[in-house]
Design an enzyme around this catalytic site. Sequence first.
Site, mmCIF file in Angstrom:
data_model
loop_
_atom_site.group_PDB
_atom_site.id
_atom_site.type_symbol
_atom_site.label_atom_id
_atom_site.label_comp_id
_atom_site.label_asym_id
_atom_site.label_seq_id
_atom_site.Cartn_x
_atom_site.Cartn_y
_atom_site.Cartn_z
ATOM 1 N N SER A 399 0.817 -1.207 0.000
ATOM 2 C CA SER A 399 0.000 0.000 0.000
ATOM 3 C C SER A 399 0.856 1.265 0.000
ATOM 4 O O SER A 399 0.310 2.364 -0.083
ATOM 5 C CB SER A 399 -0.983 -0.010 1.170
ATOM 6 O OG SER A 399 -0.429 -0.575 2.299
ATOM 7 N N HIS A 420 -3.381 -2.969 -5.505
ATOM 8 C CA HIS A 420 -3.618 -2.548 -4.128
ATOM 9 C C HIS A 420 -5.093 -2.740 -3.781
ATOM 10 O O HIS A 420 -5.951 -1.931 -4.131
ATOM 11 C CB HIS A 420 -3.187 -1.077 -3.958
ATOM 12 C CG HIS A 420 -3.377 -0.572 -2.572
ATOM 13 N ND1 HIS A 420 -3.670 0.737 -2.272
ATOM 14 C CD2 HIS A 420 -3.324 -1.214 -1.382
ATOM 15 C CE1 HIS A 420 -3.788 0.876 -0.971
ATOM 16 N NE2 HIS A 420 -3.586 -0.297 -0.406
ATOM 17 N N GLU A 432 -6.662 -0.315 -6.636
ATOM 18 C CA GLU A 432 -5.699 0.576 -7.291
ATOM 19 C C GLU A 432 -4.738 -0.302 -8.095
ATOM 20 O O GLU A 432 -4.105 -1.204 -7.544
ATOM 21 C CB GLU A 432 -4.921 1.392 -6.258
ATOM 22 C CG GLU A 432 -5.677 2.617 -5.769
ATOM 23 C CD GLU A 432 -4.853 3.458 -4.802
ATOM 24 O OE1 GLU A 432 -4.764 4.674 -4.998
ATOM 25 O OE2 GLU A 432 -4.309 2.888 -3.835
ATOM 26 N N ASN A 470 -3.767 6.504 -0.425
ATOM 27 C CA ASN A 470 -3.087 6.649 0.861
ATOM 28 C C ASN A 470 -2.328 7.963 0.958
ATOM 29 O O ASN A 470 -2.099 8.477 2.048
ATOM 30 C CB ASN A 470 -2.145 5.467 1.095
ATOM 31 C CG ASN A 470 -2.895 4.297 1.710
ATOM 32 O OD1 ASN A 470 -3.957 4.486 2.319
ATOM 33 N ND2 ASN A 470 -2.375 3.102 1.551
#
Length: 646
Positions: A399, A420, A432, A470
Amino acid sequence: MSVSIDKQDRVAVVTIDNPPVNASSQAVRAGLLEAVAATEADADIDAVVLACAGRTFVAGADVREFDKPPVEPHLPDVIAAIESASKPWVAAIHGTALGGGLELAMGCHARIADAKARMGLPEVTLGLVPGAGGTVRLPRLVTAELALKMIAGGKPISAKAALEARLIDAIATGDLLEEAVALAVEQAAPRRTLGKAVVGAINADAFDKTASGLRRKARGQASIGAAIDAVERGLHLPADAALAEERATFLALKASDQARALRHIFFAERATLADPRAKQAPRPVTRIGVIGGGTMGAGIASACLMRGFHVMLIERDEASLEAGANRVRGTLDSSAKRGLLPDLDAVVARFGTATDYAALADADLVVEAVFEDMEVKKQVFAKLDTVTKPDAILATNTSYLDVNAIAAVLSDPSRAIGLHFFSPAHIMKLLEIVLPNAVSEDVVATAAKLSKSLGKIGVLSGVCDGFIGNRIMSAYRSEADRLLIDGATPEQVDTAMRDYGFPIGVFEMQDMAGLDIAWAMRKRRLAEGKITGPYIRMADRLCEMGRFGRKTGAGWYDYSDAGTQPSEVVMSIIAEERQAMGAEGSSFADADVMPRILGAMTREAEAVLAEGIARSADDIDVVMVNGYSFPRWKGGPMFAARINGG
Ligand code: 3H9
């Protein structure tokens, strides 16, 4: 021609053909009105079947028309013309009859569906209420409670459930059209839905309970409350009055910011993979390897198994393997109990486990979900390089870490990609797809196809620390820390976020996820010199005290049997850090919390866009909504710029 008429003896088959989903666009509505006039005037016709060409019955109004002024004929008038026709109309439903499509079917005098069809009024999900009689006709066909669930909950039901509820008259056992024609021949006279009384005695307690549950979940989404009110009017007002009010509510909501935001995200979600890099022929994938049976790995394995793939789960020793396999079996079992896996045995038969990487020799794609540490990930990739087929795709579920560096250990880095997933991976919609520099385009296309096969929304992201989501998340987490330094309390920030529409505040979320994970990441980023600017130490201090969040009974809050409480320890740490940083704040206005949080998100989103990490602002919206619980119906930091600023 969007609407054509074909005769089968004395039955007219009116067919809508408006790909891709037979939306009731202006041309379709006009064509239907002409079909009513033509069939009424034709003395050789006794009854009419309304059917659709292509993959589905009418899936709703044409949402693309909603940003323009309505053009006649309007759908309610078309439905009224069908309903008041002198000859019986039978709807033949395949695929999905949604929104205006189901309203059209309910305006017909009988309904037959094929066994796989689904029916619903999902308008609330677009920030609307049904606008063509759905709230008035549905409670005349099914119970008040089911009508409420379908209209204010927005979820479609199966043909089987629709038959049980008497929304439809029959399920076709053979050819849908033939059986629809037969049903039309059987109709002695039109049975008009609006001519019926509402179904049965209304159980007010059950209705109120469902309504209050839905209102609680709405978290500020206006269409849900409006839908509940509309169903109540549909139940209690004379039909004409209820129809007029429903239409007025629909038109008012259609012009609202929330509905515009929801339309925007609806189309944005469908455009994320329309990218030249994902256009090549994908590689075939049937066998997937998953390395690591922790929460993420087990979730990914379950997601793949549930969608028909063969999965080989790898762990480093027998004990971890058993624990991982049990996690997967637990997820499959509970999905089966909820009726989501009709053939559990067949799913389990596709699941294998091993401690030896050699079991991955025939894998088409491998996803590693091991500990978030660069050296560990590199070792896994180096091993995969030697045991897998040369054209097998190797994906990392990291991540944060640099996917280029992980790819670089392969003799052919073009087969490496980031996938992800979000936890729980068998439920969360977002994927992702992280593209390292060397990735080949057919690998991107394969990942895109995989995301669709898994029922996920794939979004392409460039490589950076945290990728799209993130990174923006870290930005607003840092801003939340700064808010504390400037005088806000954790409770105040969390309350403001929940009031805005987040399901949970940023500090509550950290407590739930565990503060230790982000702590480890901060230590790594500090060591790598990636954290610049004034460093706020509050979260580190909580971790140093073992306050890792809910799992340790203490984090930003104290947790006990009595519930969640603000913590004096935390307040004194905040006070000390404020002092250490020379901050003056000792109080903060509630109204200033969200603008600061949204401002931080927007700035980071703009940077992500400027650096080419995200393809478009729309993709960023899709990521924030589907991976980070950003309220879908809000303009949001990016929507606001687009919708209000043009
Ligand atoms: C309504 O009906 C209001 C009424 O009460 C009152 C009126 C007065 N309009 O999702 P997919 C496009 S509100 C225009 O990938 P799937 C979509 O953009 C409406 N376009 O396919 C995509 O285009 P492209 C209530 C639409 O097989 C293509 O079709 N109805 C619409 O995964 C394929 O879509 C709904 O909310 C539309 N209504 O799923 C249903 N729908 O290829 C919304 C789709 O250019 N639709 N498109 O990217 C769905 O839920 C799914 O599309 C459906 C098919 C389940 C039908």
